[in-house]
Design a protein around this motif. Structure first.
Motif, mmCIF file in Angstrom:
data_model
loop_
_atom_site.group_PDB
_atom_site.id
_atom_site.type_symbol
_atom_site.label_atom_id
_atom_site.label_comp_id
_atom_site.label_asym_id
_atom_site.label_seq_id
_atom_site.Cartn_x
_atom_site.Cartn_y
_atom_site.Cartn_z
ATOM 1 N N ASP A 121 -55.569 -102.648 2.028
ATOM 2 C CA ASP A 121 -56.433 -102.923 0.886
ATOM 3 C C ASP A 121 -56.349 -104.395 0.500
ATOM 4 O O ASP A 121 -55.289 -105.035 0.607
ATOM 5 N N LEU A 145 -53.008 -98.294 -4.181
ATOM 6 C CA LEU A 145 -53.276 -99.075 -2.974
ATOM 7 C C LEU A 145 -52.892 -98.347 -1.694
ATOM 8 O O LEU A 145 -51.915 -97.605 -1.647
ATOM 9 N N GLN A 146 -53.690 -98.598 -0.665
ATOM 10 C CA GLN A 146 -53.416 -98.140 0.688
ATOM 11 C C GLN A 146 -53.194 -99.365 1.568
ATOM 12 O O GLN A 146 -53.782 -100.425 1.309
ATOM 13 N N PRO A 147 -52.347 -99.261 2.602
ATOM 14 C CA PRO A 147 -52.138 -100.406 3.498
ATOM 15 C C PRO A 147 -53.468 -100.936 4.025
ATOM 16 O O PRO A 147 -54.327 -100.178 4.462
ATOM 17 N N SER A 172 -49.334 -99.371 -7.147
ATOM 18 C CA SER A 172 -50.651 -99.378 -7.767
ATOM 19 C C SER A 172 -50.830 -100.751 -8.407
ATOM 20 O O SER A 172 -49.842 -101.410 -8.754
ATOM 21 N N LYS A 231 -45.256 -98.663 -1.964
ATOM 22 C CA LYS A 231 -45.788 -97.654 -2.876
ATOM 23 C C LYS A 231 -46.131 -98.374 -4.173
ATOM 24 O O LYS A 231 -45.295 -98.537 -5.064
ATOM 25 N N SER A 278 -47.797 -102.861 2.895
ATOM 26 C CA SER A 278 -47.009 -101.622 2.862
ATOM 27 C C SER A 278 -46.295 -101.502 1.530
ATOM 28 O O SER A 278 -46.110 -102.474 0.797
ATOM 29 N N ARG A 324 -61.902 -102.268 0.419
ATOM 30 C CA ARG A 324 -61.276 -101.380 1.403
ATOM 31 C C ARG A 324 -62.205 -101.311 2.620
ATOM 32 O O ARG A 324 -63.320 -100.807 2.509
#
Length: 293
Positions: A66, A62-64, A52, A50, A48, A125
């Motif tokens: 990844d 990044l997304q949670p 990159s 915010k 989690s 991912r």
């Protein structure tokens, strides 16, 4: 994840004699982390926040869930939003000797880190079911690594082996589908060629003027775009790449004098100053530490 949260440490080296480390971090705010590299492989599981992540000239938003796979040859740096967000991740460091020991001739477990593989990317991912499976393995690895029950060490290595197999399978599957990072910024193609040139010629004398002439670009524009995309200046990047080369030679058993001669430093005093500034220890002292292990 149910693993215990570790206090964040800025050290970038594993404890001496330990083949792998796994840490679960959660922070509400972190100041900038400098671009760096390791002598080992890094598996970074983003949970989690915010963030990159910059690896060489690639920046991954990044997304949670990844996963990033980072080799010892790659300079990297998290780019953390200044706003207050809960930044949570699992970080696993594994030595090359450990992966070599767990591998077999028909099952080379560091292949997913091979930067020379076609369609190479750092980012993995996966779908929700696969992500949960990887999460469960990492939780088991964490528990067994820090546990003291019967067979914990054996169980820990078994979980690590299972994790590496899963990551290789998923990376091969991802590459076969052509899922790779695409450069969206027009400057990235040029800077990528500059980086390749530096990596292939880091042991030679390379100046900013040489790079500008080689790639038909203004040296001022090159400096600005390089800094924007890579996060450091061309000069600083060249020095870090030369130090990576020198460190790999020292780890392979070369003496400091031979190492510096192959890495583009003008004289030993320049090499010594740069090495100590980067790693906090002189090359001869580093070589002695390797011999003790």
């Amino acid at each position: 994840m149910k693993t215990a949260i570790h206090p964040f440490s800025r050290r970038q080296q594993m404890e001496v004699g330990i083949p792998y480390e796994i840490h679960h971090y959660r922070d509400s705010y972190l100041s900038e982390v400098a671009m760096h590299h390791h002598d080992f492989y890094e598996i970074y599981f983003f949970l989690s926040g915010k963030v990159s992540y910059r690896v060489e000239n690639r920046t991954y938003p990044l997304q949670p869930g990844d996963i990033l796979l980072i080799s010892p040859l790659e300079l990297h740096q998290p780019i953390i939003a200044k706003e207050k967000h809960s930044y949570e991740r699992i970080v696993l460091w594994v030595s090359k000797s450990c992966i070599d020991r767990l591998s077999r001739p028909d099952c080379v477990l560091d292949r997913c880190f091979d930067i020379y593989e076609p369609e190479y990317t750092n980012l993995l991912r996966v779908d929700a079911i696969t992500r949960q499976r990887i999460s469960n393995i990492m939780e088991l690895l964490h528990q067994e690594t820090y546990g003291d029950a019967f067979g914990s060490q054996v169980a820990s290595e078994a979980a690590l082996t299972q994790l590496l197999i899963e990551l290789n399978r998923q990376m091969f599957y991802s590459r076969s589908r052509g899922r790779r990072y695409e450069a969206l910024d027009p400057s990235e193609a040029v800077i990528s060629k500059v980086l390749s040139y530096i990596n292939e010629n880091a042991g030679d004398d390379i100046s900013l003027d040489d790079l500008a002439e080689q790639f038909y670009i203004s040296k001022y524009h090159l400096s600005r775009e390089f800094k924007r995309l890579v996060g450091t200046s061309p000069y600083r990047y060249i020095i870090q790449k030369r130090l990576i080369m020198a460190k790999q030679l020292l780890l392979a058993g070369a003496n400091p004098t031979d190492a510096y001669c192959h890495c583009g430093f003008g004289d030993y005093s320049n090499f010594y100053r740069a090495f100590k500034a980067e790693y906090g220890i002189g090359p001869k002292e580093f070589a002695k530490e390797i011999q003790k292990e």
